[in-house]
Design a protein around this motif. Structure first.
Motif, mmCIF file in Angstrom:
data_model
loop_
_atom_site.group_PDB
_atom_site.id
_atom_site.type_symbol
_atom_site.label_atom_id
_atom_site.label_comp_id
_atom_site.label_asym_id
_atom_site.label_seq_id
_atom_site.Cartn_x
_atom_site.Cartn_y
_atom_site.Cartn_z
ATOM 1 N N PRO A 1 27.418 -13.044 17.796
ATOM 2 C CA PRO A 1 28.854 -13.004 17.554
ATOM 3 C C PRO A 1 29.647 -14.041 18.324
ATOM 4 O O PRO A 1 30.853 -14.063 18.275
ATOM 5 N N GLN A 2 28.960 -14.923 19.033
ATOM 6 C CA GLN A 2 29.655 -15.897 19.853
ATOM 7 C C GLN A 2 30.515 -16.818 19.006
ATOM 8 O O GLN A 2 30.066 -17.383 18.026
ATOM 9 N N ILE A 3 31.767 -16.960 19.386
ATOM 10 C CA ILE A 3 32.651 -17.887 18.697
ATOM 11 C C ILE A 3 32.356 -19.302 19.190
ATOM 12 O O ILE A 3 32.334 -19.541 20.388
ATOM 13 N N ASN B 1 34.626 -6.872 11.404
ATOM 14 C CA ASN B 1 33.835 -7.998 11.922
ATOM 15 C C ASN B 1 34.533 -8.599 13.143
ATOM 16 O O ASN B 1 35.580 -9.240 13.040
ATOM 17 N N TYR C 1 33.660 -10.988 15.035
ATOM 18 C CA TYR C 1 33.674 -12.457 15.021
ATOM 19 C C TYR C 1 34.895 -12.964 14.253
ATOM 20 O O TYR C 1 35.641 -13.829 14.731
ATOM 21 N N LEU C 2 35.104 -12.391 13.074
ATOM 22 C CA LEU C 2 36.226 -12.847 12.257
ATOM 23 C C LEU C 2 37.556 -12.549 12.941
ATOM 24 O O LEU C 2 38.483 -13.363 12.909
ATOM 25 N N LEU D 1 32.641 -18.877 8.942
ATOM 26 C CA LEU D 1 33.315 -17.768 9.601
ATOM 27 C C LEU D 1 32.354 -16.629 9.873
ATOM 28 O O LEU D 1 32.571 -15.832 10.759
ATOM 29 N N THR D 2 31.306 -16.526 9.079
ATOM 30 C CA THR D 2 30.345 -15.453 9.300
ATOM 31 C C THR D 2 29.246 -15.935 10.224
ATOM 32 O O THR D 2 28.539 -16.887 9.907
ATOM 33 N N PRO D 3 29.095 -15.305 11.367
ATOM 34 C CA PRO D 3 28.079 -15.759 12.313
ATOM 35 C C PRO D 3 26.709 -15.281 11.902
ATOM 36 O O PRO D 3 26.563 -14.410 11.056
ATOM 37 N N THR E 1 38.148 -12.260 16.108
ATOM 38 C CA THR E 1 38.361 -13.175 17.233
ATOM 39 C C THR E 1 38.718 -14.562 16.740
ATOM 40 O O THR E 1 39.578 -15.241 17.299
#
Lengths: 233, 191
Positions: free
Chosen positions: B18-20, A204, A206-207, B11-13, A209
């Protein structure tokens, strides 16, 4: 329908809120009514102007009053003239100067942490004004691929910086140390949670990063504290 | 099982996103009681919040209400769960504070009824001295009801249904107030 009737409905026309029959009737009217076409253009300009309005900060800094209301200290980021000397040690000028001096051994580790050579870059501008000029961009997917190495480098960087901080802690006032300890504990919690999440879903991005950002946060904080100890000496 | 950081976005988008959140770390720290992280959030968002408040309530109360908004954010930060962007959450909270203040000011009764006269003040003919008024000044001189609907719809992007709910209006009233505001402002496009 009269011009007056359609003038009163031009905003709905502009916002595409008329029913299809009403819109068709409005279109028919607009083809023959120059006044309504002109008004519609004006209304369109108003909406465009509204979308383009700029935001402006208040004329005076509201943070001191907010900080007082929430029971906080004065700000390290507030304009210098509003600060009470030494109530808080993380001043931006100090940190900026220190960043030049303090390209420590952790620098290379931080670069490794960020994953040099990666192709996918996931960056987000940080609101913090404390970003070190030596800070590399964050890279997302590479962190997964290089995670064992990166985490070792992170641990080494943290250890290096903690030694520097430990050596200089006598030069920091107790209040600063308390805040640093509290922030480090918060970041450590975030890192631990992010690590657990990555372990469950290693691919993942996202995780990964998020984990990298959180780790970087700790390194940035340690770097700033280390810089401060160097300046205070 | 992922354990969310208190106050931070999950934490899961969402899928395909996927943008932080750029504020995520600051939010987590602020929610844990770090006032310095909260100050960074304040500095990142104060211009937008203050502009919203100023346009909704006017200059006189803008700074005080902006302060109130951020104190309220500090108090409520633990309830932010990341279902929306932080800026969106903050913005909606700011609107709620503004609306509560408006009620405190006792303007509710007259906001959509007794305001025809002020509207005329900004309905200048093109080329008249009034027409050179700055757009923001003209906006500030709109009657309160028309101004608030205009700000929420055309500046902030809320839909009429949302505005009607927020302001306690019929949707049709929101639409008519918006049209009145636009018609009044159309002669103040010089700057």
């Amino acid at each position: 329908m009269t011009t007056g009737h359609w003038t009163s409905r031009l905003s709905e026309y502009l916002d595409n809120e008329l029913s299809p029959p009403e819109r068709a009737a409005a279109d028919a009217h607009l083809r023959t009514c120059a006044a309504c076409r002109a008004t519609l253009d004006e209304l369109r300009a108003v909406t465009a102007r509204a979308h383009a309005l700029s935001d402006h900060a208040p004329a005076r800094d509201l943070w001191p009053a907010i900080a007082a209301a929430i029971g906080s200290e004065m700000s390290p980021l507030a304009p210098r003239r509003q600060r009470t000397p030494r109530r808080w040690s993380f001043s931006l000028p100090q940190l900026a100067a220190a960043a030049v001096l303090l390209v420590t051994a952790s620098g290379a580790a931080v670069w490794s942490l960020a994953g040099r050579g990666a192709t996918a870059v996931a960056t987000a501008p940080r609101p913090s004004a404390r970003t070190s000029p030596t800070t590399p961009p964050l890279r997302a997917t590479s962190f997964t691929a290089q995670r064992p190495t990166a985490e070792q480098s992170y641990d080494a960087a943290v250890a290096d910086l903690q030694r520097v901080v430990e050596a200089g802690r006598g030069r920091l006032d107790e209040k600063t140390l308390q805040i640093v300890r509290k922030n480090l504990a918060t970041i450590d919690t975030a890192v631990a949670q992010a690590r657990r999440a990555v372990e469950q879903d290693p691919a993942n991005a996202y995780l990964n990063t998020y984990l990298a950002r959180t780790m970087r946060r700790k390194i940035d904080l340690l770097r700033q504290v280390a810089a401060l100890t160097a300046i205070e000496s | 099982m992922q354990t969310p950081i208190p106050g931070a976005p999950p934490l899961t988008p969402s899928p395909g996103s996927p943008q932080i959140p750029s504020d995520a770390v600051e939010i987590a720290l602020a929610a844990s009681g770090d006032a310095h992280a909260f100050e960074r959030l304040y500095r990142a968002h104060v211009a937008r919040v203050h502009s919203l408040v100023r346009r909704m309530l006017g200059d006189e109360d803008a700074e005080e209400v902006t302060q109130d908004v951020f104190v309220r954010v500090w108090q409520k930060l633990g309830t932010f769960r990341g279902e929306s962007a932080f800026g969106t959450w903050l913005h909606r909270l700011a609107v709620n504070v503004v609306l509560a203040r408006r009620a405190d000011l006792g303007t509710r009764r007259r906001r959509f009824h007794d305001d025809d006269a002020p509207l005329e003040l900004v309905s200048a003919r093109p080329g008249s001295p009034e027409a050179v008024m700055d757009f923001e000044q003209a906006l500030a001189r709109l009657p309160e009801g028309a101004r608030q609907v205009f700000v929420l719809h055309d500046v902030e992007g809320y839909r009429h249904e949302e505005i009607a709910q927020m302001l306690g209006l019929a949707t049709g009233t929101s639409k008519s107030q918006l049209h009145r505001a636009r018609m009044a402002l159309r002669h103040h496009m010089d700057r």
